[in-house]
Design an enzyme around this catalytic site. Sequence first.
Site: not given
Ligand code: AMP
Length: 213
Positions: A13, A88, A127, A160, A171
Site C-alpha cells: 500500500k 481498518r 522489509r 520496523r 497483524r
Molecule cells: P501500518 O503502518 O499501516 O502497517 O500500521 C502499523 C500499526 O499502526 C498497525 O499494526 C496498528 O497497530 C496501527 N494502525 C495503523 N492504522 C490503523 C488504523 N486505521 N486503525 C487501527 N490501528 C492502526
Amino acid sequence: MRLILLGGPGAGKGTQAQKLVDKYGIPQISTGDMLRAALREGTELGLEAKKYMDAGKLVPDEVVVGLIEERIKAGDCKDGFMLDGFPRTVGQADALKNVLDKMGIAIDHVISIEVPNDELVARLTGRRACRGCSSGYHVMFDPPKTEGVCDDCGGELYQRDDDNETTIRSRLNVYEEQTAPLIDYYKSAGLLRPIEGTGSIDEIFARITSVIG
Ligand code: AMP
C-alpha cells in the site's frame, strides 16, 4: 480523486501510495505513519498507540478516526486524498462515511491490493526503510547497493519494530478478522477495485492506473 488503499500488511500500500502521489498530486494519508510520527515526538497519543502497535493489534477506532477527521479537513485535501491503512474496521469505515457525508464529499475508488499470505510474511520479514528519506528496501527482493545504507540519501536502514515474526502473525490475524470484512463492505457500495498485488511494483501500478484512469 478520493481513494482508499486496502490490503494486508506488506501488500504494498505504502509503495503504491507514493507512486499515486507523484502521478495524481493528491496527499497520502497513512494512519500508521501518523502514529509513528506521534511516537517519535513522544506525545501521549503516540506512547499509548505504541502498546497496540508493538503487539500487532489495532489502535482503538476513536483515536484513528479523530486523527483522520482532522487531517481530511486540511486545505491540501481539498481536491482529493489517498487513505493508506485506514479504515481498518467496519466501525472506522462507518465513521469515515459520516465525516465525508457531512463534508458533502465521497470516496471514488477502494483499491484492494491482493497478495497471498505466504508472500506477505516473506515481504514483511525482509522489509527495511531509510531513517533519512523513508525509501523502502527488501533484503532479498530489493537490496540496497551497500548493506544497511540507503542508495538515495546514504541514510541508515532500519527494520520496523513491528516487522518481527510474532507481531507479523498477529497483524495478519487482525487483518483477516477485522479488516478483510471491508472487502464486502465496499463491494456492496460499488466502490471495490480488486488488484492483483504480485509482480513488479510498476506492473501493479499499471493495473491500478488502468482501473482508476
Ligand atoms: P501500518 O503502518 O499501516 O502497517 O500500521 C502499523 C500499526 O499502526 C498497525 O499494526 C496498528 O497497530 C496501527 N494502525 C495503523 N492504522 C490503523 C488504523 N486505521 N486503525 C487501527 N490501528 C492502526
